[in-house]
Design an enzyme around this catalytic site. Structure first.
Site, PDB file in Angstrom:
ATOM      1  CG  ASP A   1     -17.892  -1.823  19.522  1.00  0.00           C
ATOM      2  OD1 ASP A   1     -19.092  -2.122  19.361  1.00  0.00           O
ATOM      3  OD2 ASP A   1     -17.386  -1.587  20.636  1.00  0.00           O
TER       4      ASP A   1
ATOM      5  CG  HIS B   1     -16.783   0.949  26.814  1.00  0.00           C
ATOM      6  ND1 HIS B   1     -17.045  -0.360  26.461  1.00  0.00           N
ATOM      7  CD2 HIS B   1     -17.723   1.693  26.202  1.00  0.00           C
ATOM      8  CE1 HIS B   1     -18.093  -0.384  25.663  1.00  0.00           C
ATOM      9  NE2 HIS B   1     -18.528   0.845  25.482  1.00  0.00           N
ATOM     10  CG  ASP B   2     -20.736   0.904  28.373  1.00  0.00           C
ATOM     11  OD1 ASP B   2     -20.285   2.015  28.032  1.00  0.00           O
ATOM     12  OD2 ASP B   2     -21.237   0.100  27.563  1.00  0.00           O
TER      13      ASP B   2
ATOM     14  CD  GLU C   1     -23.826  -3.479  24.958  1.00  0.00           C
ATOM     15  OE1 GLU C   1     -23.490  -2.867  25.974  1.00  0.00           O
ATOM     16  OE2 GLU C   1     -24.151  -2.903  23.900  1.00  0.00           O
TER      17      GLU C   1
ATOM     18  CG  ASP D   1     -23.246  -0.529  20.732  1.00  0.00           C
ATOM     19  OD1 ASP D   1     -22.574  -0.516  21.761  1.00  0.00           O
ATOM     20  OD2 ASP D   1     -24.121   0.317  20.470  1.00  0.00           O
TER      21      ASP D   1
HETATM   22  C1  NOJ Z   1     -23.377   0.286  24.420  1.00  0.00           C
HETATM   23  C2  NOJ Z   1     -21.972   0.812  24.448  1.00  0.00           C
HETATM   24  O1  NOJ Z   1     -21.156  -0.090  25.111  1.00  0.00           O
HETATM   25  C3  NOJ Z   1     -22.038   2.172  25.096  1.00  0.00           C
HETATM   26  O2  NOJ Z   1     -20.769   2.693  25.415  1.00  0.00           O
HETATM   27  C4  NOJ Z   1     -22.807   3.085  24.187  1.00  0.00           C
HETATM   28  O3  NOJ Z   1     -23.013   4.325  24.818  1.00  0.00           O
HETATM   29  C5  NOJ Z   1     -24.171   2.498  23.829  1.00  0.00           C
HETATM   30  N1  NOJ Z   1     -24.136   1.097  23.552  1.00  0.00           N
HETATM   31  C6  NOJ Z   1     -24.737   3.187  22.627  1.00  0.00           C
HETATM   32  O4  NOJ Z   1     -24.031   2.821  21.477  1.00  0.00           O
END
Ligand code: NOJ
Length: 547
Positions: free
Chosen positions: A98, A315-316, A241, A199
């Site tokens: 990541d 995970h989000d 992302e 990210d």
């Molecule tokens: C996206 C990540 O998937 C998330 O978990 C994170 O809080 C934010 N970017 C900041 O890095």
């Protein structure tokens, strides 16, 4: 048809904190992942996307990095990481790191230096502005609530943090910053990783003074430069992302000429229960027609010109079976149906840990059981703004990130076999019923269904390369589509409801012969395919060899 290994692969995301704890401290770790490689091999995945394992004070569970070339104490050591790489590579599984380079931790040595004074050599690694009328430079907001600017008394300036104030944004305009990032990427590439998940990559070209966050004018120049200076000719998987993208931008990111990334990871289909123009917590009911439109748009518009990730979870975002499925009486059927819909589409599928078990959302009555900074900040902000506790909790139950972060349910022993200690976040109490151990040996389990879907992908190039077409566009209960490659066609049919539903094919398929590839119900192989009654959450994939 541009063949690539990463188009034919299936990625599995590991969120290390909640995956498997090898030393009983209640926190998942790298050795814990190595211990479970056989499980992942059994499932059949090709790549692990490893959420951050770098040194971090954990304000945002590792997405706040204080040293990119060292490992978080909770997770182990660099030796553990090297072992994970060695052991996974032996099994033919690649590791995707990541890459979190929109920001660092405020405990990174660059920021510690930068904060010392306005003329520190590291000052310009971050984004600093003078106060305007004694206040924040502008009204940019942080994703984690409140202003995106944090005042630094020592130097009488504000620094930018699009996430928490412990995640200061790097200044990508600074060439030295970019080169340091590229050196760090090469450090990891030299260790033999399979690529990077990037990210919030869409933010690195931001222009804070113009309040431009995503898709700034230099974004693609930076990605092209990064490509040339790091992974460009290494045949790695790179995935960006991107929350605020569209197919046109995606065609740049994933240009088949290889000048940027392999693919993007975009969220249009994930945002469908959010009121337009509002925050993710402001809910609206899900509509199947919106989902069809969102997913189909990307299928059609990237055809031959770009590449997409296929995912329901990470995970989000909340657990898919609790969202589009039914996590009670039809949990098994609906989890399999959702998997069928996604894995039949064009793109690289991602499975988020526990999805292959049909893990569900969590509902903690006590706010203190939630650990996510985004959730807790939002709760406090909304209470101050006068929202009702019950309404905020409803948003958290539906959308909170901790839904996806409860420990993996390995078996029915205490703490679901995740840890012998006290888990850092509570285990979902349904682990006695939903766990890996009970599913591995049950041929009708969700786990074995995912395994079969992966196998089907490996055996049928049409699943990877076939062209997509939505059918029954206006049907509000059934999501169905075809894929076509040379003289083959597949037909994917999914009932999104808990009732029986009639499926009538609106086009004729002339074929020499056909087979059933998969279904979540027993099928009569001689049944006609053009006029059937689908059972609750029934899903099937038919394959035809055409005349
Ligand atoms: C996206 C990540 O998937 C998330 O978990 C994170 O809080 C934010 N970017 C900041 O890095």
């Amino acid at each position: 048809m541009n063949k690539e290994w990463w188009k034919e692969s299936v990625v599995y995301q590991v969120y290390p904190r909640s995956f498997n704890d090898s030393n009983g401290d209640g926190i998942g770790d790298i050795k814990g992942i190595t211990e479970r490689l056989d499980y992942l091999k059994e499932l059949g995945i090709d790549v692990i996307w490893l959420s951050p394992v770098y040194k971090s004070p954990n304000d945002d569970n590792g997405y706040d990095i204080s040293d990119y070339e060292d490992i978080m104490d909770d997770f182990g050591t660099m030796e553990d990481m090297d072992e994970l790489l060695r052991e996974s590579n032996k099994k033919g599984i690649k590791i995707l790191m990541d890459l979190v380079v929109n920001h660092t931790s405020d405990e990174h040595k660059w920021f510690i230096e930068a904060k010392k004074s306005q003329d520190n050599p590291y000052r310009d690694y971050y984004i600093w502005r003078d106060p305007v009328n004694g206040e924040e430079p502008n009204d940019l907001r942080s994703t984690f609530s409140g202003s995106a600017w944090q005042y630094d008394e020592g130097s009488d300036q504000y620094y930018l943090h699009l996430f928490s104030k412990k995640q200061p944004d790097l200044n990508w305009e600074n060439e030295e910053v970019r080169n340091k990032v590229y050196d760090m990427m090469n450090f990891w590439i030299d260790k033999g990783i399979g690529g990077f998940r990037m990210d919030v990559i869409e933010l690195i070209g931001k222009i804070p003074d113009e309040k431009i966050k995503e898709n700034g004018p230099k974004l693609h120049d930076y990605i092209k430069e990064m490509n040339k200076k790091t992974f460009g000719n290494k045949n790695l998987l790179t995935v960006g992302e991107a929350w605020c993208s569209n197919p046109e931008i995606a065609r740049q990111y994933s240009n088949p000429d290889g000048s940027e990334l392999s693919m993007i990871f975009q969220f249009e289909h994930i945002l469908l229960d959010q009121q337009p123009g509002k925050e993710k917590w402001d809910l609206k009911p899900l509509e199947l027609l919106d989902l069809k439109k969102a997913l189909s748009r990307w299928q059609v518009e990237l055809e031959g010109t770009g590449w997409n990730s296929l995912f329901w979870n990470n995970h989000d975002v909340p657990r898919i079976v609790s969202r589009w499925g039914n996590d009670k009486e039809y949990r098994v059927e609906s989890a399999k149906m959702l998997a069928t819909l996604l894995h039949g589409m064009k793109g690289t599928p991602y499975i988020y840990q526990g999805e292959e078990l049909g893990m569900t959302n969590i509902r903690f009555e006590n706010l203190n059981d939630y650990k996510d900074i985004e959730t807790l900040n939002m709760y406090n902000e909304r209470i101050e703004q006068g929202y009702k506790h019950e309404d905020i909790m409803q948003s958290i139950y539906t959308k909170g990130r901790d839904n996806a972060r409860t420990p993996i349910q390995w078996d029915d022993s205490e703490n679901a076999g995740f840890t012998t200690g006290e888990p850092w976040i509570k285990v979902n109490p349904n682990y006695k019923e939903i766990n890996a151990k009970s599913q591995l040996n049950d041929e009708n389990s969700i786990f074995n269904y995912y395994k079969k879907l992966i196998k089907i992908r490996k055996l049928n190039p049409i699943i990877v390369y076939g062209e997509y077409k939505l059918i029954l566009e206006e049907n509000k209960e059934i999501f169905a589509y075809t894929r076509t490659l040379e003289n083959e066609k597949i037909l994917v049919i999914c009932n999104f409801t808990e009732s029986e539903t009639k499926f009538i094919l609106d086009e004729q398929i002339e074929f020499k012969y056909r087979e059933f590839l998969i279904s979540n119900y027993d099928l009569d192989v001689n049944e006609p395919i053009d006029n059937i009654v689908l059972r609750p959450y029934e899903a099937r994939i038919h394959k035809f060899v055409l005349n």
